[in-house]
Design a protein around this motif. Structure first.
Motif, PDB file in Angstrom:
ATOM      1  N   THR A  14      32.832  43.195  20.734  1.00  0.00           N
ATOM      2  CA  THR A  14      32.679  44.433  21.775  1.00  0.00           C
ATOM      3  C   THR A  14      32.663  43.063  23.035  1.00  0.00           C
ATOM      4  OG1 THR A  14      32.114  46.034  20.824  1.00  0.00           O
ATOM      5  CG2 THR A  14      31.960  46.239  22.702  1.00  0.00           C
ATOM      6  N   VAL A  15      31.503  42.228  23.525  1.00  0.00           N
ATOM      7  CA  VAL A  15      31.412  41.549  24.456  1.00  0.00           C
ATOM      8  C   VAL A  15      32.725  40.656  24.244  1.00  0.00           C
ATOM      9  CG1 VAL A  15      29.855  39.900  25.282  1.00  0.00           C
ATOM     10  CG2 VAL A  15      28.158  41.868  24.602  1.00  0.00           C
ATOM     11  N   ALA A  16      32.670  40.225  22.919  1.00  0.00           N
ATOM     12  CA  ALA A  16      33.969  39.022  23.099  1.00  0.00           C
ATOM     13  C   ALA A  16      34.779  39.159  23.727  1.00  0.00           C
ATOM     14  CB  ALA A  16      33.809  37.873  21.830  1.00  0.00           C
ATOM     15  N   ALA A  17      35.259  40.953  23.455  1.00  0.00           N
ATOM     16  CA  ALA A  17      36.711  41.532  24.112  1.00  0.00           C
ATOM     17  C   ALA A  17      36.540  41.681  25.534  1.00  0.00           C
ATOM     18  CB  ALA A  17      37.104  42.500  23.119  1.00  0.00           C
ATOM     19  N   LEU A  18      35.067  42.041  26.271  1.00  0.00           N
ATOM     20  CA  LEU A  18      35.809  41.976  27.164  1.00  0.00           C
ATOM     21  C   LEU A  18      35.431  40.716  28.321  1.00  0.00           C
ATOM     22  CD1 LEU A  18      32.468  45.091  27.391  1.00  0.00           C
ATOM     23  CD2 LEU A  18      34.342  45.177  27.833  1.00  0.00           C
ATOM     24  N   LEU A  19      34.838  39.933  27.585  1.00  0.00           N
ATOM     25  CA  LEU A  19      35.524  38.831  28.413  1.00  0.00           C
ATOM     26  C   LEU A  19      36.412  37.955  28.521  1.00  0.00           C
ATOM     27  CD1 LEU A  19      31.298  36.955  27.297  1.00  0.00           C
ATOM     28  CD2 LEU A  19      32.288  38.248  29.496  1.00  0.00           C
ATOM     29  N   ALA A  20      37.277  38.201  27.229  1.00  0.00           N
ATOM     30  CA  ALA A  20      38.131  37.871  27.398  1.00  0.00           C
ATOM     31  C   ALA A  20      39.536  38.730  28.070  1.00  0.00           C
ATOM     32  CB  ALA A  20      39.065  37.846  25.350  1.00  0.00           C
ATOM     33  N   LEU A  21      39.251  39.753  27.396  1.00  0.00           N
ATOM     34  CA  LEU A  21      39.927  40.606  28.944  1.00  0.00           C
ATOM     35  C   LEU A  21      39.877  40.211  30.511  1.00  0.00           C
ATOM     36  CD1 LEU A  21      39.413  44.358  27.461  1.00  0.00           C
ATOM     37  CD2 LEU A  21      41.519  43.124  27.450  1.00  0.00           C
ATOM     38  N   LEU A  22      38.454  40.373  31.455  1.00  0.00           N
ATOM     39  CA  LEU A  22      38.564  39.353  31.806  1.00  0.00           C
ATOM     40  C   LEU A  22      39.045  38.350  32.366  1.00  0.00           C
ATOM     41  CD1 LEU A  22      36.050  40.034  34.523  1.00  0.00           C
ATOM     42  CD2 LEU A  22      34.921  38.237  33.669  1.00  0.00           C
ATOM     43  N   ARG A  23      39.298  37.027  31.258  1.00  0.00           N
ATOM     44  CA  ARG A  23      39.765  36.476  31.529  1.00  0.00           C
ATOM     45  C   ARG A  23      41.295  36.890  31.739  1.00  0.00           C
ATOM     46  NH1 ARG A  23      39.676  32.169  34.234  1.00  0.00           N
ATOM     47  NH2 ARG A  23      37.499  32.112  33.623  1.00  0.00           N
ATOM     48  N   VAL A  24      41.866  37.897  31.013  1.00  0.00           N
ATOM     49  CA  VAL A  24      42.902  37.843  30.714  1.00  0.00           C
ATOM     50  C   VAL A  24      43.223  38.407  32.141  1.00  0.00           C
ATOM     51  CG1 VAL A  24      44.686  39.755  30.351  1.00  0.00           C
ATOM     52  CG2 VAL A  24      43.583  38.407  28.684  1.00  0.00           C
ATOM     53  N   THR A  29      45.831  30.326  35.524  1.00  0.00           N
ATOM     54  CA  THR A  29      47.158  29.832  35.354  1.00  0.00           C
ATOM     55  C   THR A  29      48.197  31.194  34.047  1.00  0.00           C
ATOM     56  OG1 THR A  29      46.047  28.829  33.713  1.00  0.00           O
ATOM     57  CG2 THR A  29      46.664  27.617  35.898  1.00  0.00           C
ATOM     58  N   MET A  30      49.041  31.206  33.962  1.00  0.00           N
ATOM     59  CA  MET A  30      49.080  31.718  32.425  1.00  0.00           C
ATOM     60  C   MET A  30      49.249  31.349  31.164  1.00  0.00           C
ATOM     61  SD  MET A  30      53.850  31.387  31.377  1.00  0.00           S
ATOM     62  CE  MET A  30      53.033  29.939  30.526  1.00  0.00           C
ATOM     63  N   LEU A  31      48.804  29.912  31.349  1.00  0.00           N
ATOM     64  CA  LEU A  31      47.419  29.458  29.306  1.00  0.00           C
ATOM     65  C   LEU A  31      46.664  30.323  30.206  1.00  0.00           C
ATOM     66  CD1 LEU A  31      49.007  26.229  29.790  1.00  0.00           C
ATOM     67  CD2 LEU A  31      50.151  27.257  28.093  1.00  0.00           C
ATOM     68  N   ASP A  32      45.746  30.481  30.394  1.00  0.00           N
ATOM     69  CA  ASP A  32      45.029  30.896  30.608  1.00  0.00           C
ATOM     70  C   ASP A  32      44.662  32.325  29.689  1.00  0.00           C
ATOM     71  OD1 ASP A  32      42.998  28.913  31.684  1.00  0.00           O
ATOM     72  OD2 ASP A  32      42.871  29.758  33.734  1.00  0.00           O
ATOM     73  N   VAL A  78      54.614  29.647  23.375  1.00  0.00           N
ATOM     74  CA  VAL A  78      53.964  29.633  24.706  1.00  0.00           C
ATOM     75  C   VAL A  78      53.368  28.144  24.921  1.00  0.00           C
ATOM     76  CG1 VAL A  78      52.593  30.401  26.397  1.00  0.00           C
ATOM     77  CG2 VAL A  78      53.189  32.240  25.354  1.00  0.00           C
ATOM     78  N   ALA A  79      52.964  27.998  24.268  1.00  0.00           N
ATOM     79  CA  ALA A  79      52.374  26.392  24.265  1.00  0.00           C
ATOM     80  C   ALA A  79      54.398  25.330  24.088  1.00  0.00           C
ATOM     81  CB  ALA A  79      51.344  25.432  23.117  1.00  0.00           C
ATOM     82  N   ARG A  80      54.647  25.425  23.388  1.00  0.00           N
ATOM     83  CA  ARG A  80      55.899  24.639  23.282  1.00  0.00           C
ATOM     84  C   ARG A  80      57.069  24.923  24.970  1.00  0.00           C
ATOM     85  NH1 ARG A  80      59.751  24.014  18.247  1.00  0.00           N
ATOM     86  NH2 ARG A  80      60.100  22.647  19.873  1.00  0.00           N
ATOM     87  N   TYR A  81      56.713  26.272  25.293  1.00  0.00           N
ATOM     88  CA  TYR A  81      57.179  26.814  26.437  1.00  0.00           C
ATOM     89  C   TYR A  81      57.058  26.105  27.744  1.00  0.00           C
ATOM     90  CZ  TYR A  81      58.742  29.693  30.681  1.00  0.00           C
ATOM     91  OH  TYR A  81      59.194  29.195  31.764  1.00  0.00           O
TER      92      TYR A  81
END
Length: 93
Positions: A14-24, A29-32, A78-81
């Motif tokens: 749950t903590v990891a998902a919340l931190l990832a949502l914060l980064r989203v 940048t798009m890559l982040d 996405v990495a190739r794009y």
């Protein structure tokens, strides 16, 4: 499985998902944002694995495999794009 171990796993996921949502939400940048979404897919896969281990069944295995493949293919696409886009930008200079 021990309920304490399951609770710790769910709490950490749950903590990891919340931190990832914060980064989203914040990612400059798009890559982040793409990397954060890939992390969220990995967290969902791990959550399904914890659920399968806790209930001692393997019926969610096809879902886990499909989610892992979709996450991998999406990240590679996405990495190739992004690499083609940055090569085009270098050509303009």
């Amino acid at each position: 499985m021990n309920p304490v171990v399951i609770a710790l796993c769910v709490g950490m996921l749950t903590v990891a998902a919340l931190l990832a949502l914060l980064r989203v939400a914040k990612g400059p940048t798009m890559l982040d944002r793409v990397i954060a979404l890939d992390v969220i897919v990995a967290i969902v896969v791990i959550g399904l694995c914890v659920e399968a281990a806790a209930n001692r069944h393997a019926t969610t295995l096809p879902v886990i495999v499909v989610l892992a493949l979709v996450g991998f293919v999406g990240s590679v696409s996405v990495a190739r794009y992004a690499s083609k886009e940055s090569a085009a930008e270098r050509g303009r200079r």
